[in-house]
Scaffold this motif. Structure first.
Motif, PDB file in Angstrom:
ATOM      1  N   THR A 120       0.830  -1.215   0.000  1.00 53.43           N
ATOM      2  CA  THR A 120       0.000   0.000   0.000  1.00 53.43           C
ATOM      3  C   THR A 120       0.856   1.253   0.000  1.00 53.43           C
ATOM      4  O   THR A 120       0.542   2.217  -0.695  1.00 53.43           O
ATOM      5  CB  THR A 120      -0.925   0.038   1.226  1.00 53.43           C
ATOM      6  OG1 THR A 120      -0.870  -1.152   1.960  1.00 53.43           O
ATOM      7  CG2 THR A 120      -2.361   0.296   0.861  1.00 53.43           C
ATOM      8  N   GLN A 159       3.731   5.747  -5.662  1.00 51.56           N
ATOM      9  CA  GLN A 159       3.614   5.791  -7.124  1.00 51.56           C
ATOM     10  C   GLN A 159       2.506   6.754  -7.564  1.00 51.56           C
ATOM     11  O   GLN A 159       2.659   7.476  -8.537  1.00 51.56           O
ATOM     12  CB  GLN A 159       3.352   4.396  -7.678  1.00 51.56           C
ATOM     13  CG  GLN A 159       4.542   3.467  -7.579  1.00 51.56           C
ATOM     14  CD  GLN A 159       5.760   3.995  -8.312  1.00 51.56           C
ATOM     15  OE1 GLN A 159       5.652   4.542  -9.405  1.00 51.56           O
ATOM     16  NE2 GLN A 159       6.915   3.851  -7.678  1.00 51.56           N
ATOM     17  N   ARG A 160       1.387   6.762  -6.825  1.00 57.90           N
ATOM     18  CA  ARG A 160       0.301   7.689  -7.162  1.00 57.90           C
ATOM     19  C   ARG A 160       0.751   9.135  -6.975  1.00 57.90           C
ATOM     20  O   ARG A 160       0.438  10.013  -7.764  1.00 57.90           O
ATOM     21  CB  ARG A 160      -0.907   7.407  -6.268  1.00 57.90           C
ATOM     22  CG  ARG A 160      -1.728   6.238  -6.717  1.00 57.90           C
ATOM     23  CD  ARG A 160      -3.015   6.158  -5.916  1.00 57.90           C
ATOM     24  NE  ARG A 160      -3.621   4.853  -6.079  1.00 57.90           N
ATOM     25  CZ  ARG A 160      -4.187   4.146  -5.124  1.00 57.90           C
ATOM     26  NH1 ARG A 160      -4.227   4.619  -3.878  1.00 57.90           N
ATOM     27  NH2 ARG A 160      -4.712   2.979  -5.372  1.00 57.90           N
ATOM     28  N   ALA A 161       1.475   9.380  -5.867  1.00 58.17           N
ATOM     29  CA  ALA A 161       1.928  10.743  -5.567  1.00 58.17           C
ATOM     30  C   ALA A 161       2.936  11.215  -6.630  1.00 58.17           C
ATOM     31  O   ALA A 161       2.890  12.373  -7.060  1.00 58.17           O
ATOM     32  CB  ALA A 161       2.577  10.794  -4.191  1.00 58.17           C
ATOM     33  N   ARG A 210       2.244   1.743  -3.482  1.00 58.06           N
ATOM     34  CA  ARG A 210       1.178   2.199  -4.372  1.00 58.06           C
ATOM     35  C   ARG A 210       0.891   3.681  -4.158  1.00 58.06           C
ATOM     36  O   ARG A 210       0.728   4.444  -5.113  1.00 58.06           O
ATOM     37  CB  ARG A 210      -0.091   1.375  -4.111  1.00 58.06           C
ATOM     38  CG  ARG A 210      -0.876   1.097  -5.359  1.00 58.06           C
ATOM     39  CD  ARG A 210      -2.077   0.216  -5.157  1.00 58.06           C
ATOM     40  NE  ARG A 210      -1.780  -1.086  -4.593  1.00 58.06           N
ATOM     41  CZ  ARG A 210      -2.335  -1.592  -3.501  1.00 58.06           C
ATOM     42  NH1 ARG A 210      -3.255  -0.927  -2.843  1.00 58.06           N
ATOM     43  NH2 ARG A 210      -1.996  -2.793  -3.065  1.00 58.06           N
ATOM     44  N   ASP A 211       0.851   4.108  -2.886  1.00 57.23           N
ATOM     45  CA  ASP A 211       0.610   5.526  -2.574  1.00 57.23           C
ATOM     46  C   ASP A 211       1.739   6.397  -3.085  1.00 57.23           C
ATOM     47  O   ASP A 211       1.506   7.503  -3.614  1.00 57.23           O
ATOM     48  CB  ASP A 211       0.439   5.704  -1.062  1.00 57.23           C
ATOM     49  CG  ASP A 211      -0.845   5.086  -0.532  1.00 57.23           C
ATOM     50  OD1 ASP A 211      -1.754   4.821  -1.364  1.00 57.23           O
ATOM     51  OD2 ASP A 211      -0.936   4.864   0.695  1.00 57.23           O
ATOM     52  N   LYS A 231       3.083  10.175  -9.701  1.00 60.10           N
ATOM     53  CA  LYS A 231       2.364  10.314 -10.963  1.00 60.10           C
ATOM     54  C   LYS A 231       1.664  11.668 -11.047  1.00 60.10           C
ATOM     55  O   LYS A 231       1.636  12.284 -12.097  1.00 60.10           O
ATOM     56  CB  LYS A 231       1.341   9.169 -11.089  1.00 60.10           C
ATOM     57  CG  LYS A 231       0.709   9.068 -12.450  1.00 60.10           C
ATOM     58  CD  LYS A 231      -0.201   7.868 -12.499  1.00 60.10           C
ATOM     59  CE  LYS A 231      -0.867   7.758 -13.849  1.00 60.10           C
ATOM     60  NZ  LYS A 231      -1.780   6.598 -13.903  1.00 60.10           N
ATOM     61  N   ASN A 232       1.112  12.118  -9.924  1.00 56.31           N
ATOM     62  CA  ASN A 232       0.392  13.400  -9.885  1.00 56.31           C
ATOM     63  C   ASN A 232       1.369  14.499  -9.588  1.00 56.31           C
ATOM     64  O   ASN A 232       1.708  15.392 -10.128  1.00 56.31           O
ATOM     65  CB  ASN A 232      -0.684  13.406  -8.804  1.00 56.31           C
ATOM     66  CG  ASN A 232      -1.772  12.415  -9.112  1.00 56.31           C
ATOM     67  OD1 ASN A 232      -2.004  12.080 -10.274  1.00 56.31           O
ATOM     68  ND2 ASN A 232      -2.422  11.918  -8.091  1.00 56.31           N
TER      69      ASN A 232
END
Length: 152
Positions: free
Chosen positions: A141, A147-149, A144-145, A151-152
């Motif tokens: 998790t 990678q999301r951060a 994943r968090d 990406k944005n």
């Protein structure tokens, strides 16, 4: 120069990666009958509840479910029968030595076609405790968090 076909995945045991720490992997062939191979070509296999046992100097996979071939009629065999693994003597001895240690077992990871042959990846694995599973889930998790951060 010949170009070999890529491996075609039939089934994968995702539960093994969740329940075990994987130490060492081996590639094994499987002794099958014709209708089982045809059923595997249709992708009808399940590794979820299967396990490997060593008996009398040979390795066997038990509990692997290969659904009966639809056009096989009398030539179909039992779907969960015991199947012999094709390994050399050194590999079998190494597997046997590994499972005599405390907490180690042999689990199937994936089954696939390599060229014209059906191959099975097996692994020496140690069972995870509940807190290990929680740690693994928490790390996933977090990654994943991150990678999301990013990406944005």
């Amino acid at each position: 120069m010949s170009v070999s076909k890529p491996e075609k995945l039939i089934a994968q045991n995702k539960k093994a990666f969740h329940d075990f720490f994987i130490d060492e992997t081996f590639q094994a062939g499987i002794s099958l009958v014709g209708t089982e191979v045809k059923s595997l070509r249709e992708g009808r296999c399940n590794l979820k509840e299967s396990f490997i046992r060593i008996e009398g100097g040979s390795a066997f996979i038990e509990g692997m479910h290969i659904s009966p071939y639809s056009h096989g009629n009398i030539f179909n065999v039992d779907a969960t029968r015991k199947r012999r693994l094709l390994l050399n003597r050194g590999e079998i001895n190494r597997l046997h030595a590994a499972i005599t240690r405390e907490g180690y077992t042999i689990v199937p990871l994936r089954i696939y076609f390599h060229k014209a042959y059906v191959k099975l990846d097996i692994a020496i694995a140690k069972g995870k405790k509940l807190y290990d599973k929680r740690d693994t889930a928490a790390k996933k998790t977090q990654e994943r968090d991150i990678q999301r951060a990013l990406k944005n």
